[in-house]
Write a protein that holds these residues in place. Structure first.
Motif, mmCIF file in Angstrom:
data_model
loop_
_atom_site.group_PDB
_atom_site.id
_atom_site.type_symbol
_atom_site.label_atom_id
_atom_site.label_comp_id
_atom_site.label_asym_id
_atom_site.label_seq_id
_atom_site.Cartn_x
_atom_site.Cartn_y
_atom_site.Cartn_z
ATOM 1 N N ARG A 46 0.850 -1.177 0.000
ATOM 2 C CA ARG A 46 0.000 0.000 0.000
ATOM 3 C C ARG A 46 0.888 1.231 0.000
ATOM 4 O O ARG A 46 1.680 1.422 0.933
ATOM 5 N N ALA A 47 0.789 1.990 -1.074
ATOM 6 C CA ALA A 47 1.516 3.252 -1.230
ATOM 7 C C ALA A 47 3.031 3.076 -1.138
ATOM 8 O O ALA A 47 3.748 4.010 -0.774
ATOM 9 N N LEU A 48 3.512 1.884 -1.451
ATOM 10 C CA LEU A 48 4.944 1.557 -1.396
ATOM 11 C C LEU A 48 5.528 1.802 -0.010
ATOM 12 O O LEU A 48 6.740 1.919 0.140
ATOM 13 N N VAL A 49 4.675 1.846 0.980
ATOM 14 C CA VAL A 49 5.122 2.073 2.356
ATOM 15 C C VAL A 49 4.773 0.897 3.250
ATOM 16 O O VAL A 49 5.602 0.426 4.025
ATOM 17 N N ASP A 50 3.550 0.437 3.133
ATOM 18 C CA ASP A 50 3.084 -0.670 3.965
ATOM 19 C C ASP A 50 3.113 -1.967 3.163
ATOM 20 O O ASP A 50 2.687 -2.007 2.008
ATOM 21 N N TRP A 51 3.576 -3.027 3.820
ATOM 22 C CA TRP A 51 3.717 -4.328 3.163
ATOM 23 C C TRP A 51 3.147 -5.423 4.048
ATOM 24 O O TRP A 51 3.130 -5.306 5.270
#
Length: 108
Positions: free
Chosen positions: A94-99
């Motif tokens: 998510r948004a290249l922040v949360d994995w």
């Protein structure tokens, strides 16, 4: 940061299908799926932006479908016509922040 949780991985024969799920998908941000096979770098599979536009890696076009259920706040990846080369750990993002922690998909 938010910890995303994937589910739906497993083992399937070539030509089979699996559906991955990831929550919470959130809203208004780009979310998607990546994968990493043994000995290879993580690669993008499919994304869906805040407006619902989708994009796919060439190697899954026509076989995989990304979607999001906003009411359930869940991101999905429907995988059809699976091939042995699709074997990998699949991660939602998510948004290249949360994995997420990843879910194993094995195609034999």
């Amino acid at each position: 940061h938010v910890q995303l949780v994937e589910s739906g991985g497993g083992s399937v024969q070539a030509g089979g299908s699996l559906r991955l799920a990831c929550a919470p998908a959130g809203s208004g941000v780009c979310v998607g799926w990546f994968r990493q096979a043994p000995g290879k770098e993580r690669e993008g599979v499919a994304i869906i932006d805040g407006d619902g536009n989708t994009d796919y890696a060439d190697f899954v076009k026509g076989r995989f479908t990304i979607s999001k259920d906003s009411t359930k706040n869940v991101l999905y990846l429907q995988m059809n016509s699976l091939k042995p080369e699709d074997t990998a750990v699949y991660y939602c993002m998510r948004a290249l922040v949360d994995w997420g922690q990843g879910t194993q998909v094995t195609v034999s």
